[in-house]
Write a protein that holds these residues in place. Structure first.
Motif, PDB file in Angstrom:
ATOM      1  N   ALA A  27       0.742  -1.446   0.064  1.00 16.58           N
ATOM      2  CA  ALA A  27      -0.042  -0.018   0.016  1.00 16.58           C
ATOM      3  C   ALA A  27       0.805   1.184   0.151  1.00 16.58           C
ATOM      4  O   ALA A  27       0.433   2.377  -0.652  1.00 16.58           O
ATOM      5  N   ILE A  28       1.888   1.342   0.846  1.00 17.27           N
ATOM      6  CA  ILE A  28       2.584   2.539   1.122  1.00 17.27           C
ATOM      7  C   ILE A  28       3.804   2.672  -0.432  1.00 17.27           C
ATOM      8  O   ILE A  28       3.869   3.857  -0.675  1.00 17.27           O
ATOM      9  N   VAL A  29       3.973   1.546  -0.819  1.00 17.64           N
ATOM     10  CA  VAL A  29       4.960   1.536  -2.093  1.00 17.64           C
ATOM     11  C   VAL A  29       4.183   2.046  -3.216  1.00 17.64           C
ATOM     12  O   VAL A  29       4.529   2.795  -4.221  1.00 17.64           O
ATOM     13  N   SER A 110       6.626  11.781  -1.183  1.00 19.68           N
ATOM     14  CA  SER A 110       7.698  11.112  -2.149  1.00 19.68           C
ATOM     15  C   SER A 110       8.141  12.333  -3.017  1.00 19.68           C
ATOM     16  O   SER A 110       9.320  12.394  -2.904  1.00 19.68           O
ATOM     17  N   VAL A 111       7.641  12.682  -3.897  1.00 18.51           N
ATOM     18  CA  VAL A 111       8.161  13.481  -4.783  1.00 18.51           C
ATOM     19  C   VAL A 111       6.926  14.431  -5.515  1.00 18.51           C
ATOM     20  O   VAL A 111       5.736  14.126  -5.596  1.00 18.51           O
ATOM     21  N   THR A 136      10.956   4.232  -1.984  1.00 13.79           N
ATOM     22  CA  THR A 136      11.413   4.158  -0.637  1.00 13.79           C
ATOM     23  C   THR A 136      11.588   5.365  -0.148  1.00 13.79           C
ATOM     24  O   THR A 136      12.656   5.962   0.074  1.00 13.79           O
ATOM     25  N   GLY A 137      10.400   6.223  -0.191  1.00 17.79           N
ATOM     26  CA  GLY A 137      10.140   7.594   0.778  1.00 17.79           C
ATOM     27  C   GLY A 137      10.386   7.281   2.394  1.00 17.79           C
ATOM     28  O   GLY A 137      10.354   6.340   2.617  1.00 17.79           O
ATOM     29  N   PRO A 138      10.296   8.166   2.781  1.00 18.38           N
ATOM     30  CA  PRO A 138      10.030   8.045   4.448  1.00 18.38           C
ATOM     31  C   PRO A 138       8.854   7.392   4.981  1.00 18.38           C
ATOM     32  O   PRO A 138       9.036   6.670   5.855  1.00 18.38           O
TER      33      PRO A 138
END
Length: 221
Positions: A27-29, A110-111, A136-138
């Motif tokens: 879910a987070i990726v 993320s970006v 692979t963000g925070p």
């Protein structure tokens, strides 16, 4: 009858923990949502160039994720931060990410859109912004550390590692077929999927926060 594992817990518990770890990381990726950004960044590349970049970015992201899975607790101990404090802080961060996903926006965690535009002119986009922080963000790093801290046995820690590997294996496959997926689902279809993942992530974020606050409360009793 439920069989017990030697490493602690039951086989049912361990399987449930693996599903929980995998669903949290997936879910987070959000590899399907990441396909939108990946396609836009590689639109002017040949198929071979795009696939080569996909492989490099996913492998790097996986290495970063595994690094924090192994060293996360050491980092927390060094800074004197408890896993429950990270649960609360990470839960808040994940909720912000989930809110952006539900609104079908590029997550501020993320970006940014500006960074995507600037990256179009760079040759190392497989490092930034794809591997880090898109994959692979925070939020991803926090989730991994919390999952490792939640594991009650060596087997469950191994399951977190396996969940990381499976998540990025699926991400690699989706990135390799990103143009076909984008053509099949369309922009609208991918946004619908991203919103669904955002809803799931929001529920997980609330779970992180409530467990963290409850454990902190108990520690003062």
């Amino acid at each position: 009858m439920i069989l017990r594992c030697n490493t602690g817990g039951t086989r049912t518990d361990n399987f449930a923990f693996f599903i929980y770890a995998f669903s949290s990381l997936f879910a987070i990726v959000s590899p399907v949502g990441g396909v939108i950004t990946f396609v836009s960044l590689t639109s002017d590349m040949s198929l071979d160039e795009k696939n080569y970049l996909a492989s490099k970015s996913v492998i790097l992201a996986c290495i970063i994720a595994l690094f924090f899975a192994v060293t996360g607790q050491i980092i927390l101990n060094f800074f004197g931060v408890s896993i429950d404090s990270l649960r609360v802080a990470g839960g808040i961060l994940l909720f912000v990410v989930a809110f952006d996903m539900i609104l079908a926006k590029v997550s501020r965690e993320s970006v940014t859109e500006k960074e995507i535009d600037i990256s179009m002119e760079r040759s190392d986009i497989w490092i930034f912004p794809i591997a880090l922080p898109l994959l692979t963000g925070p939020g991803t790093i926090t989730t991994i550390i919390v999952l490792m801290g939640s594991a009650v046995s060596v087997l469950q820690r191994g399951e977190v590692i396996a969940a990381i590997l499976l998540t990025f294996l699926i991400t690699g496959v989706l990135f390799h077929f990103s143009r076909r997926i984008y053509k099949f689902l369309g922009y609208t279809g991918m946004l619908v999927f991203t919103r669904l993942m955002g809803l799931l992530l929001a529920a997980m974020a609330v779970n992180f926060i409530t467990i963290g606050i409850w454990n902190i409360y108990l520690s003062f009793q």
